[in-house]
Design a protein around this motif. Structure first.
Motif, PDB file in Angstrom:
ATOM      1  N   ILE A   1       0.830  -1.219   0.000  1.00 12.97           N
ATOM      2  CA  ILE A   1       0.000   0.000   0.000  1.00 12.97           C
ATOM      3  C   ILE A   1       0.860   1.262   0.000  1.00 12.97           C
ATOM      4  O   ILE A   1       0.438   2.318  -0.446  1.00 12.97           O
ATOM      5  CB  ILE A   1      -1.002  -0.017   1.187  1.00 12.97           C
ATOM      6  N   ALA A   2       2.097   1.175   0.478  1.00 17.75           N
ATOM      7  CA  ALA A   2       3.001   2.331   0.444  1.00 17.75           C
ATOM      8  C   ALA A   2       4.439   1.839   0.522  1.00 17.75           C
ATOM      9  O   ALA A   2       4.725   0.823   1.142  1.00 17.75           O
ATOM     10  CB  ALA A   2       2.713   3.279   1.606  1.00 17.75           C
ATOM     11  N   THR A   3       5.329   2.565  -0.145  1.00 19.81           N
ATOM     12  CA  THR A   3       6.743   2.193  -0.198  1.00 19.81           C
ATOM     13  C   THR A   3       7.583   3.431   0.022  1.00 19.81           C
ATOM     14  O   THR A   3       7.254   4.501  -0.504  1.00 19.81           O
ATOM     15  CB  THR A   3       7.089   1.631  -1.597  1.00 19.81           C
ATOM     16  N   GLU A   4       8.622   3.300   0.788  1.00 15.21           N
ATOM     17  CA  GLU A   4       9.565   4.401   0.913  1.00 15.21           C
ATOM     18  C   GLU A   4      10.963   3.843   0.696  1.00 15.21           C
ATOM     19  O   GLU A   4      11.356   2.880   1.348  1.00 15.21           O
ATOM     20  CB  GLU A   4       9.426   5.033   2.306  1.00 15.21           C
ATOM     21  N   PHE A   5      11.696   4.425  -0.232  1.00 13.39           N
ATOM     22  CA  PHE A   5      13.057   3.956  -0.462  1.00 13.39           C
ATOM     23  C   PHE A   5      13.988   4.621   0.543  1.00 13.39           C
ATOM     24  O   PHE A   5      13.883   5.811   0.805  1.00 13.39           O
ATOM     25  CB  PHE A   5      13.478   4.234  -1.906  1.00 13.39           C
ATOM     26  N   ILE A   6      14.841   3.805   1.126  1.00 14.85           N
ATOM     27  CA  ILE A   6      15.790   4.309   2.118  1.00 14.85           C
ATOM     28  C   ILE A   6      17.092   4.572   1.371  1.00 14.85           C
ATOM     29  O   ILE A   6      17.585   3.684   0.682  1.00 14.85           O
ATOM     30  CB  ILE A   6      16.025   3.267   3.230  1.00 14.85           C
ATOM     31  N   ASP A   7      17.618   5.772   1.470  1.00 19.26           N
ATOM     32  CA  ASP A   7      18.827   6.036   0.693  1.00 19.26           C
ATOM     33  C   ASP A   7      19.944   6.622   1.534  1.00 19.26           C
ATOM     34  O   ASP A   7      19.839   6.762   2.752  1.00 19.26           O
ATOM     35  CB  ASP A   7      18.517   6.879  -0.544  1.00 19.26           C
ATOM     36  N   ASN A   8      20.970   6.931   0.852  1.00 19.51           N
ATOM     37  CA  ASN A   8      22.197   7.439   1.424  1.00 19.51           C
ATOM     38  C   ASN A   8      22.004   8.615   2.373  1.00 19.51           C
ATOM     39  O   ASN A   8      22.618   8.685   3.430  1.00 19.51           O
ATOM     40  CB  ASN A   8      23.063   7.878   0.231  1.00 19.51           C
ATOM     41  N   SER A   9      21.124   9.547   2.028  1.00 22.10           N
ATOM     42  CA  SER A   9      20.966  10.741   2.856  1.00 22.10           C
ATOM     43  C   SER A   9      20.391  10.373   4.225  1.00 22.10           C
ATOM     44  O   SER A   9      20.679  11.035   5.221  1.00 22.10           O
ATOM     45  CB  SER A   9      20.085  11.770   2.146  1.00 22.10           C
ATOM     46  N   ASP A  10      19.555   9.301   4.285  1.00 21.01           N
ATOM     47  CA  ASP A  10      19.043   8.844   5.581  1.00 21.01           C
ATOM     48  C   ASP A  10      20.189   8.404   6.471  1.00 21.01           C
ATOM     49  O   ASP A  10      20.235   8.700   7.659  1.00 21.01           O
ATOM     50  CB  ASP A  10      18.089   7.656   5.398  1.00 21.01           C
ATOM     51  N   ALA A  11      21.116   7.645   5.876  1.00 21.66           N
ATOM     52  CA  ALA A  11      22.223   7.089   6.661  1.00 21.66           C
ATOM     53  C   ALA A  11      23.183   8.190   7.088  1.00 21.66           C
ATOM     54  O   ALA A  11      23.719   8.173   8.187  1.00 21.66           O
ATOM     55  CB  ALA A  11      22.948   6.031   5.848  1.00 21.66           C
ATOM     56  N   GLN A  12      23.391   9.195   6.200  1.00 21.62           N
ATOM     57  CA  GLN A  12      24.360  10.241   6.504  1.00 21.62           C
ATOM     58  C   GLN A  12      23.914  11.150   7.635  1.00 21.62           C
ATOM     59  O   GLN A  12      24.729  11.730   8.325  1.00 21.62           O
ATOM     60  CB  GLN A  12      24.665  11.054   5.246  1.00 21.62           C
ATOM     61  N   SER A  13      22.579  11.277   7.816  1.00 22.73           N
ATOM     62  CA  SER A  13      22.106  12.165   8.880  1.00 22.73           C
ATOM     63  C   SER A  13      21.873  11.417  10.192  1.00 22.73           C
ATOM     64  O   SER A  13      21.276  11.939  11.116  1.00 22.73           O
ATOM     65  CB  SER A  13      20.822  12.875   8.427  1.00 22.73           C
ATOM     66  N   ALA A  14      22.350  10.167  10.286  1.00 18.69           N
ATOM     67  CA  ALA A  14      22.245   9.416  11.544  1.00 18.69           C
ATOM     68  C   ALA A  14      23.184  10.033  12.581  1.00 18.69           C
ATOM     69  O   ALA A  14      24.162  10.689  12.221  1.00 18.69           O
ATOM     70  CB  ALA A  14      22.606   7.960  11.297  1.00 18.69           C
TER      71      ALA A  14
END
Ligand code: ZN
Length: 421
Positions: free
Chosen positions: A146-159
């Motif tokens: 029903i919904a998809t969100e791609f996890i990308d590099n910018s997510d990891a960099q702002s950890a």
């Protein structure tokens, strides 16, 4: 030569419906030695193409259109299923159960785009694409993306600085969940939803995101994730021995369900929460015990506790089994890079095809056929999901699909009935 977009979408869906495994196979399996391919696809798409495209045509088309229209098509199909109440039998206390889980699905040993997530394994670096999926649960284990969100590099960099690999993963998924629910709510503002997720969501950020997007939740409760809350829960359970329901499953397993409502928890951001916790202990015929615990926003009592555990908490593994594993292993080939540029569009085509295949597999038409032959299910009748796809390919290639199956009036009367036993 120009092709109508409806024809190309069906062309692309055929890649997954017939489980052709790679884009090149379109040119070999849906070619002119399948005498009915063109006519059947024209009929489906209501077009009048007089030749078939090659796989590269699909690639150009999806590069041009992008992933959004394909995602939009998925949305309309899910809306239709909800409207016709095909998924209602799996609801939990009136809410649709939405399973949340993340998975890596493309892995390369070289960087192929700016969005790649990187993971070091000793000397080697892997480049990955990950998706966070929300899957709506239907009867007989149907899972509908029903919904998809791609996890990308910018997510990891702002950890957070100094975070471990596991903490980075949790941080990425929680951030992606917020984006995912924002989109889901924009598309389905009124839907009553209960999120089911694993232990990583059982934290202040996970409670907050559910609250912000008006969802209930059932999250796996692990002692290590929230140790103080776990201790409170175990302590309070001793004080309320009457909050217990004994239940025997249809498989004759004995279950004990116990619960405590209104546990107090203050998260790392200083937010105060009241959460409910339940525990299910199952004993099999050999006397082996297995235990599960969950945190939930739903009120627990003698009437609701078994439903919340069995129709909510215990369903979470379906996302992994019937969702990701089926898409990786049954010939849909989720981990294959169908394209290096339009991977998201192919991802959505795969989700739509998987939805259609589940309706074929679990719907009443094939079930009836199987039962007439003395089998219980379509998979038992044909031997495997892959075989069902192969029959579909043979039919697309060699059988002229008759006009009456395209008759909108007649077809409009057909209801999708999924086995809810
Ligand atoms: Zn990439």
């Amino acid at each position: 030569m120009t092709y109508h977009k409806r024809f190309l979408v069906w062309w692309g869906l055929s890649l997954f419906l017939c489980k052709l495994s790679s884009r090149r196979q379109l040119d070999y399996q849906l070619n002119t030695d399948g005498p009915e391919v063109l006519e059947n696809l024209n009929h489906l798409a209501e077009t009048a193409q007089d030749s078939r495209p090659v796989n590269q045509t699909l690639e150009y088309f999806l590069e041009g259109s992008g992933a959004a229209p394909i995602a939009g098509l998925r949305q309309r199909m899910v809306e239709r299923l909800i409207r016709m109440k095909a998924l209602d039998a799996a609801r939990l206390l009136g809410r649709y159960v939405v399973l949340i889980d993340g998975s890596g699905y493309l892995v390369f040993n070289h960087r192929h785009c700016d969005d790649c997530l990187t993971q070091r394994h000793g000397e080697t670096t892997l480049y990955m694409h990950q998706a966070l999926e929300a899957k709506l649960l239907g009867p007989s284990g149907t899972v509908v993306s029903i919904a998809t969100e791609f996890i990308d590099n910018s997510d990891a960099q702002s950890a957070p600085v100094g975070a471990s690999q596991e903490e980075v993963k949790q941080d990425c998924e929680l951030k992606a969940l917020r984006r995912l629910l924002a989109k889901l709510r924009a598309e389905f503002p009124q839907l009553r939803i209960c999120l089911c997720g694993d232990g990583l969501y059982a934290c202040g950020a996970g409670f907050q995101v559910a609250k912000d997007y008006k969802c209930d939740y059932v999250y796996v409760f692990k002692p290590g994730r929230l140790p103080t809350l776990w201790e409170d829960f175990q302590g309070l359970l001793q004080l309320v021995p009457q909050q217990q329901v004994l239940w025997t499953t249809p498989q004759r397993l004995e279950q004990v369900h116990r619960w405590v409502n209104d546990l107090h928890y203050t998260d790392s951001a200083g937010r105060a929460w009241k959460v409910n916790a339940l525990e299910c202990t199952e004993t099999d015929k050999e006397g082996n015990k297995t235990e599960w615990s969950w945190l939930t926003s739903l009120e627990l009592n003698h009437e609701t506790v078994v439903a919340i555990a069995t129709r909510g908490g215990r369903q979470r593994w379906r996302e992994e089994n019937e969702g990701f594993n089926t898409q990786k292993n049954s010939g849909l080939n989720l981990e294959h890079a169908y394209s290096h540029t339009s991977w998201a569009a192919y991802y959505f085509l795969l989700q739509i095809a998987h939805l259609m295949l589940q309706l074929v597999e679990k719907g009443s038409l094939l079930r009836r056929l199987a039962q007439e032959q003395g089998k219980r299910t379509a998979v038992e009748l044909f031997g495997s999901l892959k075989n069902i796809a192969q029959r579909l390919l043979e039919s697309l290639r060699y059988w002229h699909w008759p006009d009456e199956v395209f008759d909108r009036v007649r077809v409009g009367a057909i209801q999708i009935r999924l086995d809810s036993s």
